[in-house]
Design a protein around this motif. Structure first.
Motif, mmCIF file in Angstrom:
data_model
loop_
_atom_site.group_PDB
_atom_site.id
_atom_site.type_symbol
_atom_site.label_atom_id
_atom_site.label_comp_id
_atom_site.label_asym_id
_atom_site.label_seq_id
_atom_site.Cartn_x
_atom_site.Cartn_y
_atom_site.Cartn_z
ATOM 1 N N MET A 1 -26.184 122.863 -121.658
ATOM 2 C CA MET A 1 -26.534 121.827 -120.698
ATOM 3 C C MET A 1 -26.179 122.259 -119.279
ATOM 4 O O MET A 1 -25.126 122.840 -119.058
ATOM 5 C CB MET A 1 -25.760 120.556 -121.049
ATOM 6 N N ARG A 2 -27.090 122.006 -118.353
ATOM 7 C CA ARG A 2 -26.796 122.361 -116.961
ATOM 8 C C ARG A 2 -26.108 121.200 -116.251
ATOM 9 O O ARG A 2 -26.400 120.037 -116.509
ATOM 10 C CB ARG A 2 -28.082 122.704 -116.205
ATOM 11 N N ILE A 3 -25.183 121.550 -115.336
ATOM 12 C CA ILE A 3 -24.493 120.527 -114.561
ATOM 13 C C ILE A 3 -25.418 120.110 -113.425
ATOM 14 O O ILE A 3 -25.921 120.958 -112.682
ATOM 15 C CB ILE A 3 -23.176 121.087 -113.986
ATOM 16 N N HIS A 6 -21.939 117.843 -109.247
ATOM 17 C CA HIS A 6 -20.591 118.385 -109.340
ATOM 18 C C HIS A 6 -19.836 117.937 -108.089
ATOM 19 O O HIS A 6 -20.394 117.951 -106.999
ATOM 20 C CB HIS A 6 -20.666 119.919 -109.429
ATOM 21 N N PHE A 11 -25.369 124.006 -106.906
ATOM 22 C CA PHE A 11 -25.864 125.234 -107.531
ATOM 23 C C PHE A 11 -27.236 125.662 -107.027
ATOM 24 O O PHE A 11 -28.168 124.861 -106.990
ATOM 25 C CB PHE A 11 -25.898 125.058 -109.053
ATOM 26 N N ARG A 13 -30.104 127.709 -108.107
ATOM 27 C CA ARG A 13 -30.507 128.380 -109.342
ATOM 28 C C ARG A 13 -31.750 129.245 -109.205
ATOM 29 O O ARG A 13 -32.082 130.000 -110.099
ATOM 30 C CB ARG A 13 -30.756 127.354 -110.441
ATOM 31 N N GLU A 32 -30.294 132.837 -112.554
ATOM 32 C CA GLU A 32 -29.367 132.615 -113.649
ATOM 33 C C GLU A 32 -29.319 133.860 -114.530
ATOM 34 O O GLU A 32 -30.326 134.547 -114.657
ATOM 35 C CB GLU A 32 -29.989 131.507 -114.491
ATOM 36 N N ALA A 35 -27.715 134.947 -120.394
ATOM 37 C CA ALA A 35 -26.704 134.253 -121.207
ATOM 38 C C ALA A 35 -26.557 132.798 -120.758
ATOM 39 O O ALA A 35 -26.450 131.898 -121.594
ATOM 40 C CB ALA A 35 -25.366 134.969 -121.111
ATOM 41 N N ALA A 36 -26.556 132.557 -119.446
ATOM 42 C CA ALA A 36 -26.410 131.185 -118.949
ATOM 43 C C ALA A 36 -27.605 130.347 -119.367
ATOM 44 O O ALA A 36 -27.450 129.203 -119.820
ATOM 45 C CB ALA A 36 -26.251 131.193 -117.432
ATOM 46 N N HIS A 39 -27.343 129.560 -123.052
ATOM 47 C CA HIS A 39 -26.308 128.548 -123.264
ATOM 48 C C HIS A 39 -26.815 127.171 -122.895
ATOM 49 O O HIS A 39 -26.559 126.193 -123.603
ATOM 50 C CB HIS A 39 -25.074 128.868 -122.422
ATOM 51 N N ALA A 40 -27.528 127.094 -121.777
ATOM 52 C CA ALA A 40 -28.047 125.805 -121.331
ATOM 53 C C ALA A 40 -29.004 125.236 -122.376
ATOM 54 O O ALA A 40 -29.122 124.024 -122.536
ATOM 55 C CB ALA A 40 -28.737 125.963 -119.980
ATOM 56 N N ARG A 44 -26.058 129.995 -128.749
ATOM 57 C CA ARG A 44 -24.792 130.696 -128.510
ATOM 58 C C ARG A 44 -24.608 131.943 -129.359
ATOM 59 O O ARG A 44 -23.723 132.745 -129.094
ATOM 60 C CB ARG A 44 -23.615 129.741 -128.738
ATOM 61 N N VAL A 45 -25.423 132.096 -130.421
ATOM 62 C CA VAL A 45 -25.342 133.333 -131.206
ATOM 63 C C VAL A 45 -26.322 134.318 -130.582
ATOM 64 O O VAL A 45 -27.532 134.089 -130.576
ATOM 65 C CB VAL A 45 -25.684 133.098 -132.694
ATOM 66 N N LEU A 58 -20.848 135.174 -126.249
ATOM 67 C CA LEU A 58 -20.238 135.572 -124.986
ATOM 68 C C LEU A 58 -18.733 135.637 -125.148
ATOM 69 O O LEU A 58 -18.147 134.815 -125.835
ATOM 70 C CB LEU A 58 -20.449 134.450 -123.974
ATOM 71 N N PRO B 130 -18.684 132.986 -132.006
ATOM 72 C CA PRO B 130 -19.256 132.535 -130.734
ATOM 73 C C PRO B 130 -18.732 131.128 -130.414
ATOM 74 O O PRO B 130 -18.665 130.270 -131.299
ATOM 75 C CB PRO B 130 -20.761 132.518 -131.018
ATOM 76 N N LEU B 141 -19.470 130.525 -116.360
ATOM 77 C CA LEU B 141 -20.574 129.677 -116.824
ATOM 78 C C LEU B 141 -20.635 128.385 -116.016
ATOM 79 O O LEU B 141 -21.694 127.980 -115.530
ATOM 80 C CB LEU B 141 -20.361 129.305 -118.290
ATOM 81 N N GLY B 146 -23.334 126.957 -113.352
ATOM 82 C CA GLY B 146 -23.533 125.515 -113.445
ATOM 83 C C GLY B 146 -23.992 125.084 -114.828
ATOM 84 O O GLY B 146 -24.789 124.168 -114.979
ATOM 85 N N VAL B 147 -23.481 125.767 -115.842
ATOM 86 C CA VAL B 147 -23.831 125.434 -117.232
ATOM 87 C C VAL B 147 -22.529 125.101 -117.957
ATOM 88 O O VAL B 147 -21.556 125.849 -117.855
ATOM 89 C CB VAL B 147 -24.523 126.642 -117.918
ATOM 90 N N VAL B 148 -22.497 123.977 -118.679
ATOM 91 C CA VAL B 148 -21.264 123.656 -119.393
ATOM 92 C C VAL B 148 -21.200 124.490 -120.679
ATOM 93 O O VAL B 148 -22.214 124.741 -121.306
ATOM 94 C CB VAL B 148 -21.120 122.143 -119.719
#
Ligand code: FAD
Ligand code: FES
Lengths: 101, 364
Positions: A1-3, A6, A11, A13, A32, A35-36, A39-40, A44-45, A58, B130, B141, B146-148
């Motif tokens: 998820m992106r923030i 904040h 950010f 991007r 970006e 990996a980011a 993740h967003a 994650r694998v 990561l 992971p 991150l 800006g990614v949680v």
């Protein structure tokens, strides 16, 4: 998820683009890292270890530990934590040590 | 082959200050930075820094990083190469680097290594799942991309880094299940600990990770209490559900280039690992090769900046620049370092440095 909001940071991007993770379209931004963006999208694998085939993700996020190696546009062993997203890029989970094409 | 008078490897606070100081005395400097934005650890520090006012304490880390970078970029004698990783330092003085997928050779007259430090891992079953990250990775991150990192975090380590990153996670809207710490007391500053306690996050001292579990990615961890001898107490296990575990259990100096360059190395626990033997002016046993910042002993940004300045001045002076001014500037930097290291944490660092200089037991 992106923030989105904040208390301190704002950010930058870059441009929104599509790239491919194991054939599936994923949204990312040009400023970006791969990996980011993964993740967003909740991925994650990133690969599997060469001998015991354990999932790898990561660890350092600064290009230091080689835990995040993936195949990018056919090239294996790319550290996706320091490689930026590009439109149309093909990113694949790496199995084993990878071979050069 | 690219020629330069002084090559700085690493664009963190130490490297940026080294470059500015050397260029101000008249030397030509090239900085290699592996990341796309120089600043080192500072690019992800949103909190207000502790330390001395002279080293910008009270400003946020990111602001200090931007300021140091502007200072370097406004000096025409400094060239900054981002996205450039230094790969090796050879016997004949040639340094190799990777930039834009190209292998580049550089011939500097002096080298300053300021590569910083890397996070330590922790041993327990399934520590490779992971979802288990170094604290710095979570910061990158969150604060750079800006990614949680996930929904619920178990933080391991209640030193300043563990406490600060926990607070930054809360700021980004992520739940922190607990902060656990193997030592019987909190290592970091009370201001940081209080902020997260006020947010309702428990800090469990004398606790460690027994094992992590999860199918493909982290789902939780079993933690347990430790006795006075740091041994697990049976029956105290707790299951903490978390999709992220963040390891903030210390850093070790990133010294590969120093080893490879043939610098004499010594293990000094107070400085967090193997560090290059160097003199007062930060020159290692390989003549013309200097070190500064966390690579020469894990400490703080404030001392990294002053060490950078000292290494920069010393390298420039050895090339014949600033003969009139440099000795005075060196003395000032040494005095600032002494002042920064006057507190209780500083005492530990001073002991380490005295061991490194072979002056154990000497008054500092
Ligand atoms: C969460 C956290 C909070 C902190 N809070 C404070 C605080 O409040 N006050 C304080 O004084 N300190 C604080 N610190 C400590 C401070 O950030 C570090 O001590 C400081 O950044 C060390 O500076 P450095 O220049 O030695 O290393 P770094 O900042 O780590 O910079 C090293 C640079 O070298 C680059 N590099 C590494 N290898 C290569 C290579 N082969 N080629 C090219 N480039 C390379 C890296 O990419 C990096 O940019 C904190 C640290 C953390 C993690
Ligand atoms: S996560 Fe360590 S190199 Fe990418």
């Amino acid at each position: 998820m992106r923030i989105v909001e904040h208390p301190i940071l704002d950010f930058q991007r870059g441009e929104k683009v599509t790239f491919y993770f194991d054939g599936q379209p994923v949204e990312g931004y040009t400023e970006e890292t791969i990996a980011a963006a993964l993740h967003a999208a909740g991925i994650r694998v990133l690969g599997h270890s060469p001998e015991l085939h354990r999932p790898r993700g990561l660890f350092c996020a600064i290009g230091n530990c080689s835990s995040c190696l993936m195949v990018v546009n056919g090239e294996p062993n790319v550290r996706v934590c320091v490689e930026k997203v590009q439109p149309g890029m093909k990113v694949e989970t790496q199995k084993g040590k990878g071979c050069l094409r | 082959m690219k020629q330069t008078e002084i090559l700085v490897v690493g664009g963190g606070p130490a490297g940026l200050c080294a470059a500015s100081a050397a260029a101000e005395l008249g030397a030509d400097v090239l900085i290699l930075e592996r990341d796309s934005k120089p600043g080192g650890q500072l690019v992800k520090q949103t909190h207000k820094f502790f330390g001395s006012k002279k080293q910008y304490a009270g400003d946020r880390g990111i602001q200090i990083g931007d300021f140091l970078l502007e200072q370097v970029e406004s000096n025409p004698k400094v060239e900054v190469w981002p996205d450039a990783t230094c790969l090796g330092i050879y016997e004949d003085g040639v340094v190799t680097a990777e930039k834009d997928d190209k292998h580049i050779k550089i011939k500097p007259e002096r080298i300053i290594i300021a590569t910083g430090a890397a996070e330590k891992a922790l041993m327990f079953p399934n520590n490779d799942l992971p979802g288990i990250y170094g604290a710095g990775a979570v910061q990158t991150l969150m604060n750079v991309a800006g990614v949680v990192p996930g929904k619920r975090v178990l933080m391991v380590g209640a030193g300043n880094i563990g406490l600060i990153v926990s607070y930054q996670l809360l700021q980004a809207g992520v739940e922190v299940a607990a902060v656990i710490e193997a030592a019987p007391h909190i290592g970091g500053y009370l201001v940081h600990a209080s902020k997260i306690r006020r947010a309702g996050v428990p800090i469990l001292t004398s606790h460690t990770v027994k094992e992590a579990y999860g199918n493909d990615t982290l789902e939780g961890a079993i933690i347990c209490r430790l006795d006075e001898k740091w041994q697990p107490i049976p029956g105290t296990e707790q299951d903490i559900k978390a999709d992220v575990m963040c390891l903030a259990v210390g850093l070790s100096p990133l010294t590969e280039l120093c080893w490879q360059a043939g610098c004499k190395m010594k293990y000094i626990a107070e400085l967090s690992g193997h560090v290059p033997v160097r003199n007062e002016y930060l020159e290692t046993t390989r003549p013309g090769l200097y070190v500064a910042g966390d690579v020469s002993g894990v400490e703080e940004a404030s001392s990294a900046m002053v060490e950078g300045r000292l290494a920069g001045i010393s390298a420039a002076l050895s090339l014949g620049y600033g003969k009139d001014k440099a000795p005075q500037l060196q003395a000032e930097a040494l005095a600032e370092l002494k002042e920064l290291r006057s507190g209780p944490t500083g005492e530990k660092i001073m002991n380490g440095i005295m061991k490194l200089l072979g002056k154990e037991g000497a008054a500092c």
